[in-house]
Design a protein around this motif. Sequence first.
Motif, PDB file in Angstrom:
ATOM      1  N   ALA A   1     -20.200  -9.269  12.377  1.00 15.15           N
ATOM      2  CA  ALA A   1     -18.745  -9.091  12.443  1.00 15.15           C
ATOM      3  C   ALA A   1     -18.171  -8.785  11.066  1.00 15.15           C
ATOM      4  N   PHE A   2     -18.666  -9.477  10.038  1.00 15.34           N
ATOM      5  CA  PHE A   2     -18.203  -9.221   8.667  1.00 15.34           C
ATOM      6  C   PHE A   2     -18.650  -7.841   8.185  1.00 15.34           C
ATOM      7  N   VAL A   3     -19.903  -7.508   8.434  1.00 11.06           N
ATOM      8  CA  VAL A   3     -20.441  -6.218   7.988  1.00 11.06           C
ATOM      9  C   VAL A   3     -19.656  -5.071   8.622  1.00 11.06           C
ATOM     10  N   ILE A   4     -19.425  -5.155   9.924  1.00  7.04           N
ATOM     11  CA  ILE A   4     -18.703  -4.093  10.628  1.00  7.04           C
ATOM     12  C   ILE A   4     -17.270  -3.982  10.123  1.00  7.04           C
ATOM     13  N   PHE A   5     -16.590  -5.122   9.989  1.00  6.09           N
ATOM     14  CA  PHE A   5     -15.182  -5.132   9.584  1.00  6.09           C
ATOM     15  C   PHE A   5     -14.982  -4.447   8.233  1.00  6.09           C
ATOM     16  N   PHE A   6     -15.778  -4.855   7.249  1.00  2.20           N
ATOM     17  CA  PHE A   6     -15.580  -4.313   5.897  1.00  2.20           C
ATOM     18  C   PHE A   6     -16.170  -2.913   5.746  1.00  2.20           C
ATOM     19  N   LEU A   7     -17.230  -2.622   6.475  1.00  2.00           N
ATOM     20  CA  LEU A   7     -17.800  -1.275   6.399  1.00  2.00           C
ATOM     21  C   LEU A   7     -16.840  -0.253   6.995  1.00  2.00           C
TER      22      LEU A   7
ATOM     23  N   PHE B   1     -27.712  12.472   9.571  1.00  2.00           N
ATOM     24  CA  PHE B   1     -28.595  11.734   8.669  1.00  2.00           C
ATOM     25  C   PHE B   1     -27.841  10.626   7.939  1.00  2.00           C
ATOM     26  N   LEU B   2     -26.636  10.929   7.440  1.00  2.00           N
ATOM     27  CA  LEU B   2     -25.876   9.929   6.694  1.00  2.00           C
ATOM     28  C   LEU B   2     -25.401   8.799   7.608  1.00  2.00           C
ATOM     29  N   ASN B   3     -24.976   9.153   8.827  1.00  2.00           N
ATOM     30  CA  ASN B   3     -24.580   8.116   9.782  1.00  2.00           C
ATOM     31  C   ASN B   3     -25.751   7.199  10.120  1.00  2.00           C
ATOM     32  N   LEU B   4     -26.926   7.804  10.271  1.00  2.00           N
ATOM     33  CA  LEU B   4     -28.129   7.026  10.541  1.00  2.00           C
ATOM     34  C   LEU B   4     -28.458   6.125   9.359  1.00  2.00           C
ATOM     35  N   LEU B   5     -28.342   6.671   8.163  1.00  3.03           N
ATOM     36  CA  LEU B   5     -28.658   5.920   6.951  1.00  3.03           C
ATOM     37  C   LEU B   5     -27.722   4.714   6.791  1.00  3.03           C
ATOM     38  N   VAL B   6     -26.424   4.934   7.012  1.00  3.30           N
ATOM     39  CA  VAL B   6     -25.448   3.842   6.882  1.00  3.30           C
ATOM     40  C   VAL B   6     -25.666   2.796   7.971  1.00  3.30           C
ATOM     41  N   SER B   7     -25.945   3.237   9.187  1.00  6.09           N
ATOM     42  CA  SER B   7     -26.180   2.299  10.296  1.00  6.09           C
ATOM     43  C   SER B   7     -27.400   1.428  10.034  1.00  6.09           C
ATOM     44  N   LEU B   8     -28.481   2.046   9.591  1.00  7.84           N
ATOM     45  CA  LEU B   8     -29.691   1.278   9.287  1.00  7.84           C
ATOM     46  C   LEU B   8     -29.472   0.394   8.054  1.00  7.84           C
TER      47      LEU B   8
ATOM     48  N   GLY C   1     -29.994  -3.535   7.765  1.00  7.08           N
ATOM     49  CA  GLY C   1     -30.783  -4.128   6.689  1.00  7.08           C
ATOM     50  C   GLY C   1     -30.060  -5.271   5.996  1.00  7.08           C
ATOM     51  N   VAL C   2     -28.761  -5.113   5.779  1.00  3.70           N
ATOM     52  CA  VAL C   2     -27.967  -6.172   5.143  1.00  3.70           C
ATOM     53  C   VAL C   2     -27.989  -7.436   6.005  1.00  3.70           C
ATOM     54  N   ILE C   3     -27.830  -7.255   7.312  1.00  2.00           N
ATOM     55  CA  ILE C   3     -27.825  -8.406   8.226  1.00  2.00           C
ATOM     56  C   ILE C   3     -29.205  -9.052   8.272  1.00  2.00           C
ATOM     57  N   TYR C   4     -30.251  -8.236   8.234  1.00  5.31           N
ATOM     58  CA  TYR C   4     -31.614  -8.783   8.248  1.00  5.31           C
ATOM     59  C   TYR C   4     -31.877  -9.597   6.990  1.00  5.31           C
ATOM     60  N   ILE C   5     -31.460  -9.084   5.844  1.00  5.15           N
ATOM     61  CA  ILE C   5     -31.653  -9.806   4.577  1.00  5.15           C
ATOM     62  C   ILE C   5     -30.885 -11.131   4.602  1.00  5.15           C
ATOM     63  N   ALA C   6     -29.654 -11.086   5.121  1.00  5.12           N
ATOM     64  CA  ALA C   6     -28.856 -12.315   5.217  1.00  5.12           C
ATOM     65  C   ALA C   6     -29.539 -13.340   6.108  1.00  5.12           C
ATOM     66  N   THR C   7     -30.196 -12.864   7.162  1.00  5.82           N
ATOM     67  CA  THR C   7     -30.900 -13.767   8.079  1.00  5.82           C
ATOM     68  C   THR C   7     -32.141 -14.354   7.432  1.00  5.82           C
ATOM     69  N   ARG C   8     -32.912 -13.523   6.757  1.00  5.76           N
ATOM     70  CA  ARG C   8     -34.171 -13.986   6.145  1.00  5.76           C
ATOM     71  C   ARG C   8     -33.907 -14.924   4.965  1.00  5.76           C
ATOM     72  N   THR C   9     -32.814 -14.686   4.260  1.00  4.36           N
ATOM     73  CA  THR C   9     -32.485 -15.536   3.111  1.00  4.36           C
ATOM     74  C   THR C   9     -31.639 -16.737   3.519  1.00  4.36           C
ATOM     75  N   LYS C  10     -31.275 -16.790   4.813  1.00  5.13           N
ATOM     76  CA  LYS C  10     -30.463 -17.890   5.355  1.00  5.13           C
ATOM     77  C   LYS C  10     -29.125 -18.019   4.632  1.00  5.13           C
ATOM     78  N   PHE C  11     -28.539 -16.874   4.324  1.00  2.23           N
ATOM     79  CA  PHE C  11     -27.260 -16.819   3.623  1.00  2.23           C
ATOM     80  C   PHE C  11     -26.171 -17.488   4.458  1.00  2.23           C
ATOM     81  N   LEU C  12     -25.606 -18.580   3.958  1.00  7.53           N
ATOM     82  CA  LEU C  12     -24.548 -19.335   4.630  1.00  7.53           C
ATOM     83  C   LEU C  12     -24.959 -19.866   6.001  1.00  7.53           C
TER      84      LEU C  12
END
Length: 376
Positions: free
Chosen positions: A329-335, A348-355, A359-370
């Motif tokens: 929800a945060f990623v979508i709102f600010f993006l 290509f750019l839309n695909l790159l931004v979507s992926l 990736g940001v959400i995956y990193i937040a999950t793996r690092t247990k951010f908040l």
Amino acid sequence: MSELSKMVKKEKSERILTFDLLRGYFLCVILFNHLQFYPSGLDLFTGRGILYGSTAEGFFVVSGIVLGIVRGRKLLHLPFMTGAKLLWKRALQLYLTSIILTFLFTFVGQFFIGNAGLKFGIYTEWNTWWELLWHTVTLSYTYGWADFLRLYAIFIFFAPFALWLLRKGWWYILLAASAVIWALYPFMPQNPIIAQPFSWQFIFFAGFTIGFYWETIIAKWRSLAIKTRKIIGWSFVSAFAITAIASALLVFGHEFGGAVGPYLDNIHHSIETMFNKDRLPVERLLLGAVWFWGLFFLFRRFESWIVKNFGWLLLSFGMNSLYVYTISAFVIFFLHLLIAPPGLHSLFLNLLVSLGALGVIYIATRTKFLMNIIPR
């Protein structure tokens, strides 16, 4: 042994991995559909969220099933109030999270009024902020991209009553009552925020009932001959594939040229009310059931392969579903404030931004951010 293998081995006896894989898959599709960066090459994968069935319903069904297993059947040997208190505690947690996020997104959004990427529906009458407070705490106003939390809070609050009926063996009373509430939708205010809980509770409590009786259902399934199981399973898969393709052809028929485009578009407009996402008419419920069990059979059948190749993502998301949903929800709102839908003028750019967002959400999950603050 890899970290993923250890996680799978540990969870295998405690969880049904197919449900976690499905939830992870649903969350990925929901993310891409909410981003709305088209074309991105992911359109075939997501259906842009406008087909006659969606992963959002599947997400609620899976959540209901898992809750029915974990807070229903597995606690059957304990007093009723043990499970009820856990459910009410979870409902309160999601209720408070929903309120906080609504206030936060509404407040931040005030600084971006006029931005093309700001989500529609923001409250702007600050001279009557007591009204904002009232509508937020009563859940008649929600804002941001985490509106599912409001529905979960409502449904889980009433889940102990459903649990009591299921413990009595009165599943038919529960489903009948849920169907009656579903039928009240047309009599509710036209505002979908108020009316939607009346229709969507049906798929949640249907899933909750399935989860409570999951062991019995699986025992009945395994009692069938292998050939019979294969016929049933692949029939669901075939029906899913055929109807999904037909849905895509009709929904996107206007993009075809010549005589076929208008013809498909006319058919779509003549039947689209039968598949309204807020109302969830019978036709959409039946189609959703076919799609869900078709997907479930595919994920169950190829579970080992999916875990090996995509488990690093889908299991991480599926086992932390509400956390992933909230971070999304945060990623979508600010993006969206940086890049308004429909995104950039490049596949290509839309695909790159979507992926990249994924990736940001995956990193937040793996690092247990908040993760100690945001519900899992």
